[in-house]
Scaffold this active site. Sequence first.
Site, PDB file in Angstrom:
ATOM      1  N   GLN A  96       7.734   5.962  -8.580  1.00 59.37           N
ATOM      2  CA  GLN A  96       7.495   6.589  -7.287  1.00 59.37           C
ATOM      3  C   GLN A  96       8.808   6.868  -6.566  1.00 59.37           C
ATOM      4  OE1 GLN A  96       5.125   3.642  -5.237  1.00 59.37           O
ATOM      5  NE2 GLN A  96       6.587   2.027  -5.691  1.00 59.37           N
ATOM      6  N   HIS A 144      -2.642  -4.783   8.715  1.00 59.33           N
ATOM      7  CA  HIS A 144      -2.565  -5.941   7.826  1.00 59.33           C
ATOM      8  C   HIS A 144      -3.417  -7.112   8.308  1.00 59.33           C
ATOM      9  CE1 HIS A 144       1.027  -3.669   6.404  1.00 59.33           C
ATOM     10  NE2 HIS A 144       0.526  -4.057   5.253  1.00 59.33           N
ATOM     11  N   ASP A 201       5.328  -4.464  -0.400  1.00 64.64           N
ATOM     12  CA  ASP A 201       6.208  -4.604   0.767  1.00 64.64           C
ATOM     13  C   ASP A 201       6.179  -6.010   1.349  1.00 64.64           C
ATOM     14  OD1 ASP A 201       3.760  -4.666   2.263  1.00 64.64           O
ATOM     15  OD2 ASP A 201       3.795  -2.478   2.355  1.00 64.64           O
ATOM     16  N   GLU A 261       2.245  -6.294  -8.309  1.00 68.98           N
ATOM     17  CA  GLU A 261       2.804  -5.014  -7.860  1.00 68.98           C
ATOM     18  C   GLU A 261       3.429  -4.304  -9.051  1.00 68.98           C
ATOM     19  OE1 GLU A 261       4.517  -1.735  -6.394  1.00 68.98           O
ATOM     20  OE2 GLU A 261       3.200  -2.980  -5.142  1.00 68.98           O
ATOM     21  N   ALA A 303      -1.815  -3.163 -12.490  1.00 70.69           N
ATOM     22  CA  ALA A 303      -2.909  -4.023 -12.041  1.00 70.69           C
ATOM     23  C   ALA A 303      -4.096  -3.995 -12.998  1.00 70.69           C
ATOM     24  CB  ALA A 303      -3.348  -3.597 -10.640  1.00 70.69           C
ATOM     25  N   ASP A 337      -4.585  -3.686  -1.882  1.00 74.28           N
ATOM     26  CA  ASP A 337      -3.806  -2.839  -0.967  1.00 74.28           C
ATOM     27  C   ASP A 337      -3.076  -1.750  -1.747  1.00 74.28           C
ATOM     28  OD1 ASP A 337      -2.691  -1.934   1.383  1.00 74.28           O
ATOM     29  OD2 ASP A 337      -1.058  -3.400   1.391  1.00 74.28           O
TER      30      ASP A 337
END
Length: 531
Positions: free
Chosen positions: A263, A298, A320, A340, A375, A392
């Site tokens: 990304q 959050h 993050d 992640e 994932a 998320d």
Amino acid sequence: MSSALDDRAVAAPPNPPADHHTRGARFLLLLAVFLCAACGLVYELALTALGSYLIGNSVLQTSVVISVMVFAMGVGSLAAKPLRHRPVVAFAVVEGVLALVGGLSVLMLYAAFAWLQLYMPAMIVVSLVVGLLIGAEIPLLMTLLQRIRTQEASSAVADMFAVDYIGALVGGLCFPLFLLPTFGQLKGALVVGVVNAVAGVIVVVFIFRRQTGRLVKAGLLAGVALVLAALGTTYVLADDLEVTARQHMYADPIIHSETTQYQDIVVTRSTAFTGEPDVRLFLNGDLQFSSVDEYRYHESLVHPALSGPHSNVLIMGGGDGLALREVLRHEGVRHVTLVELDPAMTRLARTFEPLRKLNQGSLDDPRAKVVNADAFTWLREARQQYDAVIIDFPDPDSASLAKLYSVEFYDLLRRVLAPDGQVMVQSGSPFFAPKTYWSIAKTIETAGYATTEFQIDVPSFGNWGFVLARPGTEAPPLRLARDTPKLRYLDAAVLKAATVFPVDRRRTDVRPSTLMDPAVLEYVQDEWRDY
């Protein structure tokens, strides 16, 4: 008679120069074929990857680039037929132009996206030009190969395509494993352009130097030198050019940017109307959070999911560290696993001070374990059970993300979820993308969960929705745990109001999303097209 004419049409020139009948010359020419094939595939991959980063919809980007380039390659092969009478000069010119256009392709398209908002038309034109030039290479190289050593057409074709396919293999592997991590997209394309120009030099200087007049050879070498100078100068200025173009796309000053193999990561900073710093994270151009109001998002994502048992928690996405920060605020949490995909994201969250300050160093908490993995793949191999799962992920605007919003994914999730566990899924905006939102909810239900849907307002996002789920038929209550710390946004009254959807945004008739029928991808691309 027709057959005889066809045979003569594909036969090699009857009197190839004897001084070129050497193994060394043939090896060098096949090396040029190898380099050309590798470069051609890298250009193709660079264009598809750039489109996926900038526009999303990787399936469409890949389809358009490949279709246009393959069509153009056919046209280029036909266009090269009249050039076979002077194949050395023609090949050198083709390689020089291809090196220039291909090497600058990423920069040109990035500029078209940043300043002109004409990415798709520009991408089609660049793909067409690159495809035409790649298509012209093969017939010219075939003619040159026959001039070195006369052989049957079938044998020449076999040799040519064998080396061509091997070169494509090397180029295809080199792009994600070496070029992107080492140089990035813009510089990587420039490096490949230089290699393309070198292929032209090999043919003119080392193989057919005696067949090329001095003036012609000098002109060709001067042209290649100019191409190399242009690519080299652009390489030196690439960082400044990229920063200028990228900054044009963001309203606030960029304080960090990098392109990983997964990304494009950008962090901006400005001053909010309240006077406090406003740090924003963007992935592939999409806003992930604003430091001014991220606590609303959050808190809503994490704390209702921890209203049941929450000793062992799984977070998927959220590199993050902000969701992890909220989870770790609960005294009852003993262990958290964060999965992640991009190690660059978790590394940035650990080491980049503006992000580390926001997440309060959560990724270095001894209760947290960070796993950098896909994932879906990780879930297939996981065996440990978790009391609560926080999901998320970015919005499912690509095929690779849509699989993480599929019935199959939530089926796998049940294997690692404790019998009394709960799952929270960020689900997009019920206002801007209602079909997407309700498709996610229906997908979760199809996988055997009962759901409770709710929505909140996040000023930097607008209206945003979540789905709380648990296995079975009884919908989970939307509440906070007793050990919930003091929150800035959520309380019982806010949660109660959050379950009320206005008439124009209530549940609609939508399809669940599966791996074979990614309905959520169709919905998100349709609903977010104009935003």
